[in-house]
Design an enzyme around this catalytic site. Structure first.
Site, PDB file in Angstrom:
ATOM      1  N   TYR A  15       8.298  33.679  37.242  1.00 56.90           N
ATOM      2  CA  TYR A  15       7.977  35.263  37.982  1.00 56.90           C
ATOM      3  C   TYR A  15       8.166  36.426  35.972  1.00 56.90           C
ATOM      4  O   TYR A  15       8.482  37.600  36.274  1.00 56.90           O
ATOM      5  CB  TYR A  15       8.613  35.438  39.147  1.00 56.90           C
ATOM      6  CG  TYR A  15       8.098  35.525  40.166  1.00 56.90           C
ATOM      7  CD1 TYR A  15       5.936  35.583  40.261  1.00 56.90           C
ATOM      8  CD2 TYR A  15       8.007  34.318  40.857  1.00 56.90           C
ATOM      9  CE1 TYR A  15       5.379  34.510  41.379  1.00 56.90           C
ATOM     10  CE2 TYR A  15       7.922  33.796  42.023  1.00 56.90           C
ATOM     11  CZ  TYR A  15       6.050  33.814  42.456  1.00 56.90           C
ATOM     12  OH  TYR A  15       5.667  33.642  43.519  1.00 56.90           O
ATOM     13  N   TYR A 142       2.547  35.292  52.035  1.00 57.17           N
ATOM     14  CA  TYR A 142       2.774  35.007  50.888  1.00 57.17           C
ATOM     15  C   TYR A 142       3.492  33.594  51.393  1.00 57.17           C
ATOM     16  O   TYR A 142       4.953  33.971  52.023  1.00 57.17           O
ATOM     17  CB  TYR A 142       4.632  35.341  49.809  1.00 57.17           C
ATOM     18  CG  TYR A 142       5.097  34.810  48.848  1.00 57.17           C
ATOM     19  CD1 TYR A 142       4.160  34.604  47.678  1.00 57.17           C
ATOM     20  CD2 TYR A 142       6.123  34.452  49.317  1.00 57.17           C
ATOM     21  CE1 TYR A 142       4.499  33.441  47.055  1.00 57.17           C
ATOM     22  CE2 TYR A 142       6.583  33.373  48.462  1.00 57.17           C
ATOM     23  CZ  TYR A 142       6.120  33.012  47.109  1.00 57.17           C
ATOM     24  OH  TYR A 142       6.981  32.195  46.153  1.00 57.17           O
ATOM     25  N   ASP A 238       6.579  31.264  59.965  1.00 57.30           N
ATOM     26  CA  ASP A 238       7.123  31.092  58.717  1.00 57.30           C
ATOM     27  C   ASP A 238       8.959  32.641  59.119  1.00 57.30           C
ATOM     28  O   ASP A 238       8.457  33.363  58.410  1.00 57.30           O
ATOM     29  CB  ASP A 238       6.308  31.814  57.828  1.00 57.30           C
ATOM     30  CG  ASP A 238       6.959  31.262  56.479  1.00 57.30           C
ATOM     31  OD1 ASP A 238       8.522  31.076  56.581  1.00 57.30           O
ATOM     32  OD2 ASP A 238       6.197  31.641  55.427  1.00 57.30           O
ATOM     33  N   LYS A 267      15.645  29.437  52.813  1.00 60.91           N
ATOM     34  CA  LYS A 267      17.093  30.929  52.107  1.00 60.91           C
ATOM     35  C   LYS A 267      17.530  30.794  52.592  1.00 60.91           C
ATOM     36  O   LYS A 267      19.050  30.548  52.418  1.00 60.91           O
ATOM     37  CB  LYS A 267      15.472  31.596  52.061  1.00 60.91           C
ATOM     38  CG  LYS A 267      14.379  32.713  51.673  1.00 60.91           C
ATOM     39  CD  LYS A 267      13.937  33.670  50.865  1.00 60.91           C
ATOM     40  CE  LYS A 267      13.121  34.179  49.876  1.00 60.91           C
ATOM     41  NZ  LYS A 267      11.660  33.748  50.207  1.00 60.91           N
TER      42      LYS A 267
HETATM   43  C1  LIG Z   1       9.978  32.440  49.604  1.00 65.98           C
HETATM   44  C2  LIG Z   1       9.607  32.489  51.344  1.00 65.98           C
HETATM   45  C3  LIG Z   1       8.946  31.474  50.720  1.00 65.98           C
HETATM   46  C4  LIG Z   1       9.347  30.221  50.214  1.00 65.98           C
HETATM   47  O1  LIG Z   1      10.268  29.937  49.278  1.00 65.98           O
HETATM   48  P1  LIG Z   1      10.782  29.057  48.394  1.00 65.98           P
HETATM   49  O2  LIG Z   1      12.321  28.843  49.001  1.00 65.98           O
HETATM   50  O3  LIG Z   1      10.649  30.186  47.224  1.00 65.98           O
HETATM   51  O4  LIG Z   1       9.816  28.266  47.927  1.00 65.98           O
HETATM   52  C5  LIG Z   1       8.051  30.745  51.911  1.00 65.98           C
HETATM   53  N1  LIG Z   1       7.449  32.172  52.776  1.00 65.98           N
HETATM   54  C6  LIG Z   1       8.372  32.932  52.684  1.00 65.98           C
HETATM   55  C7  LIG Z   1       8.208  33.741  53.786  1.00 65.98           C
HETATM   56  C8  LIG Z   1       9.428  33.724  51.937  1.00 65.98           C
HETATM   57  O5  LIG Z   1       9.828  34.650  51.839  1.00 65.98           O
END
Ligand SMILES: *Cc1c(COP(=O)(O)O)cnc(C)c1O
Length: 428
Positions: A15, A142, A238, A267
């Site tokens: 990015y 996202y 998610d 994360k």
């Molecule tokens: C960051 C994120 C992703 C992608 O995770 P990466 O480890 O960066 O591939 C997917 N969903 C959400 C809600 C996110 O914040």
């Protein structure tokens, strides 16, 4: 030669438009909420290093557990083999995950966690003898950067170069405050239009991260999940950003009455120590893949699936998360954020101040000219870096998402810097 220069010769950063960005800051050590660069400058990591860090950097307890595991077993193929850290982590995740979750499928990041969820939901229907190939997602969503994850995410300048190759997704409006009825109307309409063809609805529960820390209420999400369940549409939460205490509870779904069928995690799962992902599902979904027919197998896996060291980091992070003092810190941060919002109600610079648990966000009033706020973004970043604070705005949205170990004193420093930025802008 310093690290920043050597980096500029060999590395391509995520990015980042290298032409337009300054050299990256080389971080040498981390401790708690602080990062130290090669010149000895100290920074408060107020964005938890892209939302992953929970308990502070180089946490001695996590480091100890990781190094113990490294000396015992660093990795083993996860097809046909298993190990204690993966089993224990799955057992413990299932005790805190939303009701109904019964199986854990491991991968290595957030994009793979959502990719797995989508593939699981599509194949679930196929295994049960249905042809369904549509996914519903929110506008501004996202879910990651791989092709499947990009497809289910919002179309934006991030995805422009690939737009012809992304699969078609039904994007429904975000149910922002006051607009819930419209979202409910659109989803009903789409369900009717794509009769029987929708496999799943994927959503970031309560807070859309990369889309600009956009927030909506649990009540409308409950309604959306209920509508989906009534229409044989699987629901995928998610929780990659929202999981593990971020929103004030273990999972954002803990604010709901309804339960999702699938949950994506990454994360914060390892406390920000290692790349790791997990996708959980109900027994109903898992059962649809059990068959004498090998064609019904879930053919998905990564070389580092269930890496034992990452599992050890996740277990250690969970130990810390479960400590009473950690939940207390989360509550204190949440309360401080709410207080900041109350205090800033009349701000002329900041609009739509909002918070959910440890996440605080606000939009900066900008004139129509979008070029202005592009330069504002880098100006904001530099303003805070000069004051020893890492804040990385998303467009014209400024947000604070600190590690849970941040002290009130440091949090107040962050707020004070935000207020002095507002003052500076208002004098122009
Ligand atoms: C960051 C994120 C992703 C992608 O995770 P990466 O480890 O960066 O591939 C997917 N969903 C959400 C809600 C996110 O914040």
């Amino acid at each position: 030669m310093n690290l920043s220069f050597r980096d500029s010769q060999v590395i391509w950063h995520p990015y980042t438009q290298a032409r337009l960005s300054g050299p990256p800051i080389a971080i040498v050590t981390g401790e708690g909420v602080y990062l130290y660069d090669e010149s000895g400058n100290r920074y408060i990591d107020a964005v938890s290093s892209w939302w992953v860090n929970l308990h502070g950097h180089a946490h001695p307890y996590i480091a100890e557990k990781v190094s113990e595991q490294l000396l015992k077993l660093e990795h083993v193929i996860f097809a046909g083999f298993t190990h204690q850290p993966a089993i224990e982590l799955a057992e413990r995740l299932l005790t805190i995950l939303p009701a109904g979750q019964a199986r854990i499928f491991y991968s290595d990041n957030g994009s793979t966690a959502t990719e797995v969820a989508v593939k699981m939901s599509l194949q679930y229907w196929r295994n049960k003898g249905f042809q369904k190939n549509k996914i519903i997602a929110f506008q501004h969503a996202y879910h990651g950067d791989t092709f499947g994850a990009m497809s289910i995410s919002a179309r934006s300048s991030f995805t422009d170069a690939f737009s012809d190759l992304l699969f078609d997704v039904i994007h429904i409006p975000l149910p922002c405050k006051g607009e819930e009825a419209e979202t409910l109307r659109v989803i009903e309409e789409m369900i009717e239009e794509h009769e029987g063809n929708i496999a799943a609805f994927i959503f970031e529960p309560l807070v859309l991260g990369a889309g600009g820390m956009l927030m909506y209420e649990a009540e409308v999400l409950d309604k959306l999940i209920t509508i989906c369940s009534a229409n044989s549409i699987l629901t995928i939460a998610d929780e990659v950003m929202t999981g593990f205490g971020r929103t004030g509870k273990h999972f954002a779904c803990d604010y709901l009455k309804a339960s999702p069928d699938i949950v994506c995690m990454s994360k914060g799962i390892t406390g920000g120590t290692m790349a790791f992902g997990a996708t959980s599902c109900t027994d109903e979904i898992y059962s649809a893949f059990l068959s004498d027919d090998r064609g019904k197998t879930f053919f998905h896996g990564h070389s580092y699936t269930a890496n034992p060291v990452a599992c050890a980091a996740a277990l250690a992070s969970m130990d810390l998360l479960m400590r009473e003092e950690c939940m207390e810190r989360i509550e204190e941060i949440s309360a401080s954020h709410r207080e900041f919002i109350l205090k800033s109600q009349d701000s002329k610079t900041f609009k739509n101040l909002r918070s959910q648990g440890t996440i605080l966000a606000m939009d900066i009033e900008t004139p129509e000219e979008s070029s202005y706020f592009h330069s504002l973004g880098s100006r904001l970043y530099s303003f805070f870096i000069e004051r020893g604070i890492i804040l990385r705005p998303l467009g014209n949205t400024l947000y604070v998402m600190p590690p849970y170990c941040i002290t009130k004193v440091d949090l107040d420093l962050v707020y004070a810097a935000i207020e002095s930025f507002a003052k500076e802008v208002s004098l122009e």
